[in-house]
Each structure stands twice: as C-alpha cells, then as structure tokens.
Design a protein around this motif. Structure first.
Motif, PDB file in Angstrom:
ATOM      1  N   ASN A 208       2.558   3.616  -1.592  1.00  0.00           N
ATOM      2  CA  ASN A 208       3.726   4.001  -2.383  1.00  0.00           C
ATOM      3  C   ASN A 208       3.405   5.030  -3.473  1.00  0.00           C
ATOM      4  O   ASN A 208       3.714   4.816  -4.648  1.00  0.00           O
ATOM      5  CB  ASN A 208       4.376   2.751  -2.981  1.00  0.00           C
TER       6      ASN A 208
ATOM      7  N   LYS B 272       4.201   2.648   2.672  1.00  0.00           N
ATOM      8  CA  LYS B 272       4.914   1.999   1.564  1.00  0.00           C
ATOM      9  C   LYS B 272       3.982   1.099   0.752  1.00  0.00           C
ATOM     10  O   LYS B 272       4.205   0.880  -0.438  1.00  0.00           O
ATOM     11  CB  LYS B 272       6.099   1.194   2.088  1.00  0.00           C
TER      12      LYS B 272
ATOM     13  N   THR C 128       6.163   7.434  -0.522  1.00  0.00           N
ATOM     14  CA  THR C 128       7.336   6.674  -0.944  1.00  0.00           C
ATOM     15  C   THR C 128       8.466   6.854   0.055  1.00  0.00           C
ATOM     16  O   THR C 128       9.404   6.074   0.081  1.00  0.00           O
ATOM     17  CB  THR C 128       7.820   7.106  -2.348  1.00  0.00           C
ATOM     18  N   GLN C 129       8.386   7.907   0.906  1.00  0.00           N
ATOM     19  CA  GLN C 129       9.478   8.217   1.845  1.00  0.00           C
ATOM     20  C   GLN C 129       9.303   7.569   3.222  1.00  0.00           C
ATOM     21  O   GLN C 129      10.294   7.044   3.697  1.00  0.00           O
ATOM     22  CB  GLN C 129       9.621   9.729   1.996  1.00  0.00           C
ATOM     23  N   PRO C 130       8.276   7.593   3.959  1.00  0.00           N
ATOM     24  CA  PRO C 130       7.111   8.476   3.983  1.00  0.00           C
ATOM     25  C   PRO C 130       7.407   9.795   4.706  1.00  0.00           C
ATOM     26  O   PRO C 130       8.181   9.817   5.658  1.00  0.00           O
ATOM     27  CB  PRO C 130       6.073   7.671   4.750  1.00  0.00           C
TER      28      PRO C 130
ATOM     29  N   PRO D 295       5.454   2.994   8.835  1.00  0.00           N
ATOM     30  CA  PRO D 295       5.922   3.220   7.463  1.00  0.00           C
ATOM     31  C   PRO D 295       5.489   2.126   6.483  1.00  0.00           C
ATOM     32  O   PRO D 295       5.348   2.385   5.297  1.00  0.00           O
ATOM     33  CB  PRO D 295       7.440   3.301   7.591  1.00  0.00           C
TER      34      PRO D 295
END
Length: 112
Positions: free
Chosen positions: A32, A29, A52-54, A25
């Motif tokens: 992003n 990020k 952004t979550q991912p 992740p």
C-alpha cells in the motif's frame, strides 16, 4: 513472455510488473505505497508503481513515498535476480530517497 534478462525496463514495468500487480492485487495492497523509479542509461526513464491502486504509470505522479534510482542494466539484473538489491544498495548502484522501510518491502512485489 520474454526472458526478463533480455527485457527493457519499459517492458518490465509495463508488461511484467503491471501484469503481476493486476493478477495479485492483494499483494500490492499489503504494501500500500507509491514508488517512483528513476532508471538511467540506455532504455531508461521514470515510472511510478502505485501499490494503492495497483497500477504502473509511465512518468512521475509526484506522489511517491519512496524513489529508487539505478541504471537500466542494474535494474534488469535485480529483477532477473542476477544482482542482489541489498548488495547493489551497499555498492551505491541502487539509491533510495524517501521512506527506506518501503524500499525493503518492494522485493515482495517485484519478484515471484
């Protein structure tokens, strides 16, 4: 896991990319951003890759900052590194809408 060259775009998004994002992740990020992929032709469809979550979502979330459009064969070839994404773009086989700088960062997430 199947050889990426024999996978469908759906398998690539939902198995390979989703697994990779959840496994690392921090890499997602770092970018992003939210991408939408419009894959045309056989086994095509729309997927959102939300860094952004991912997460990978089947369909559009309407929040993409960058949209990539290409046919399914070229997409599989780019992911399996048989087709250079910059060359595909220059040849008109890969189209980018939205933030072009985000398209350039995408390779770090999709490969490796």
């Amino acid at each position: 896991m199947a050889d990426v060259g024999t996978m469908t775009p759906k398998q690539i998004f939902e198995e390979r990319i989703d697994t990779r994002l959840k496994g690392d992740p921090a890499k997602a990020k770092a970018v992003n951003a939210i991408y939408q992929f419009e894959i045309t032709g056989d086994n095509g469809g729309t997927w959102t890759v939300d860094l952004t979550q991912p997460a990978v979502v089947n369909g559009s979330t309407g929040k993409a900052q960058c949209t990539i459009t290409m046919n399914s064969k070229d997409f599989v070839d780019v992911i399996s590194e048989k087709l250079n994404p910059q060359m595909a773009f220059l040849q008109g086989r890969l189209k980018v809408a939205g933030d072009m700088s985000l398209a350039l960062k995408l390779g770090t997430v999709l490969k490796g």
